[in-house]
Scaffold this motif. Structure first.
Motif, short mmCIF file in Angstrom:
data_model
loop_
_atom_site.label_atom_id
_atom_site.label_comp_id
_atom_site.label_asym_id
_atom_site.label_seq_id
_atom_site.Cartn_x
_atom_site.Cartn_y
_atom_site.Cartn_z
N ILE A 205 0.85 -1.19 0.00
CA ILE A 205 0.00 0.00 0.00
C ILE A 205 0.88 1.24 0.00
N THR A 206 0.54 2.19 -0.86
CA THR A 206 1.18 3.51 -0.86
C THR A 206 0.14 4.54 -0.46
N THR A 207 0.51 5.44 0.44
CA THR A 207 -0.40 6.48 0.91
C THR A 207 0.02 7.83 0.36
N LEU A 208 -0.92 8.52 -0.30
CA LEU A 208 -0.69 9.87 -0.81
C LEU A 208 -1.43 10.88 0.04
N VAL A 209 -0.79 11.99 0.31
CA VAL A 209 -1.42 13.14 0.96
C VAL A 209 -0.90 14.39 0.26
N TYR A 210 -1.81 15.22 -0.24
CA TYR A 210 -1.45 16.43 -0.99
C TYR A 210 -0.46 16.12 -2.11
N GLY A 211 -0.68 14.99 -2.80
CA GLY A 211 0.12 14.65 -3.96
C GLY A 211 1.44 14.01 -3.68
N ARG A 212 1.80 13.86 -2.40
CA ARG A 212 3.10 13.29 -2.05
C ARG A 212 2.94 11.94 -1.36
N VAL A 213 3.90 11.05 -1.57
CA VAL A 213 3.92 9.77 -0.87
C VAL A 213 4.41 10.00 0.56
N ILE A 214 3.57 9.62 1.55
CA ILE A 214 4.01 9.75 2.93
C ILE A 214 4.41 8.40 3.52
N ALA A 215 3.99 7.31 2.87
CA ALA A 215 4.36 5.98 3.36
C ALA A 215 4.07 4.95 2.29
N SER A 216 4.88 3.89 2.27
CA SER A 216 4.65 2.77 1.37
C SER A 216 5.17 1.51 2.06
N GLY A 217 4.34 0.44 2.04
CA GLY A 217 4.77 -0.78 2.71
C GLY A 217 3.68 -1.82 2.69
N THR A 218 3.86 -2.86 3.50
CA THR A 218 2.85 -3.91 3.61
C THR A 218 1.62 -3.37 4.32
N PRO A 219 0.47 -4.05 4.21
CA PRO A 219 -0.71 -3.60 4.95
C PRO A 219 -0.46 -3.42 6.45
N ASP A 220 0.27 -4.34 7.07
CA ASP A 220 0.56 -4.21 8.50
C ASP A 220 1.40 -2.98 8.79
#
Length: 239
Positions: A205-220
Motif C-alpha cells: 500500500i502507498t499512501t498519498l497526501v497532498y500529492g506526495r507519498v508519505i508511506a509505502s509498505g505492507t498492509p501491517d
C-alpha cells in the motif's frame, strides 16, 4: 529482487498553481496488487491518469518493462498490456454484454473475438448475461463488465480507480471476489476508499497526501504507520 513491470520516478503534475502529484515514485512487481490510498484531493485519480496516458506529466518518468512510455498515447499503452478499468471506454448500452467484450478484443487487435469474449464472460461472472443489453445491467454488473473490457484487451497490468464506488455491500463483495481471483494472474494498481477491501486485497500500500507519498509498505506496516494514522486512517480504523 524482482524487477518492476511498471514503475514511476519523480512523477509530477501541475494544474496552474496546483501541484496535484508531487514527485511520486513507486514500482509494481509482476503479479502484485498495489493499493494507493489517501484522502480526497490527494492526487490518486490524477496518478491513474498519468499512468494510463490520459494526462501527460509535468515532470518525471513512467516505465513499462523498462521502456520509457512517459509520452506514449493511451491506446499505445493498451496495446502494450496496460489498461485502465472503468474509464477505459464507454459501454455500448444497446449492444449485448458479449458484443461489448468482442469489440474490446477487436479494438486491441486481438483475434478470435467471440472465443476470447466468452472466456472473459466466465472470468467476470456474467456468463448468464451474455445476450442481455449492457444498458439493462444493474450498477454492479456494469462495473463487472467494465472490468471485463479491460481484461478483454489482454492487459497484463490493470489500473482500477475506485471499483467499488457507489455499490451496495453485496455488489461490492462480488467485485472484491473478482479482484481477489485476479491476484497473481494480473499486476494490479488499485485506488479505493473501502479500507476493508484494501487491507484484504493489497500486497503493498502507498499512501498519498497532498500529492506526495508519505508511506509505502505492507498492509501491517501501513496500519501501524503514525503519519498514515493521523492523516487518513484515524486511530480507530488503524488500531
Amino acid at each position: 529482487m524482482t524487477a518492476p513491470v511498471l514503475s514511476v520516478a519523480g512523477l509530477q503534475k501541475r494544474f496552474g498553481g496546483l501541484l496535484a502529484v508531487d514527485g511520486v515514485s513507486l514500482g509494481l512487481v509482476p503479479g502484485e496488487l498495489h493499493a494507493v490510498i489517501g484522502p480526497n484531493g490527494a492526487g490518486k485519480t490524477t496518478l491513474i491518469h498519468l499512468l494510463s496516458g490520459a494526462l501527460a506529466p509535468s515532470a518525471g518518468t513512467v516505465l513499462l518493462d523498462g521502456r520509457d512510455i512517459t509520452r506514449l498515447a493511451m491506446n499505445r499503452r493498451v496495446r502494450l498490456g496496460l489498461a485502465r478499468s472503468y474509464q477505459i471506454t464507454s459501454l455500448f448500452p444497446n449492444f449485448t454484454v458479449l458484443e461489448n467484450l468482442a469489440l474490446a478484443v477487436q479494438g486491441a487487435g486481438g483475434r478470435h473475438d467471440a472465443v476470447r469474449a466468452r472466456a472473459e464472460l466466465e472470468t467476470i461472472g456474467l456468463a448468464s448475461r451474455g445476450d442481455q443489453r449492457a444498458g439493462a445491467l444493474a450498477h454492479g454488473e456494469r462495473r463487472q463488465l467494465e472490468l471485463g473490457l479491460a481484461l478483454a484487451t489482454g492487459a497484463r497490468i490493470l489500473l482500477l480507480d475506485e471499483p467499488m464506488a457507489g455499490m451496495a455491500a453485496e455488489e461490492a463483495a462480488r467485485i472484491v471476489g473478482l479482484i481477489e481471483a485476479l491476484k497473481g494472474r494480473r499486476t494490479i494498481l488499485l485506488v479505493e476508499h473501502d479500507m476493508d477491501a484494501v487491507f484484504r486485497l493489497a500486497d503493498r500500500i502507498t499512501t498519498l497526501v497532498y500529492g506526495r507519498v508519505i508511506a509505502s509498505g505492507t498492509p501491517d506496516e501501513i496500519r501501524r504507520h503514525p503519519e498514515v494514522r493521523r492523516a487518513y486512517l484515524g486511530e480507530e480504523v488503524a488500531a
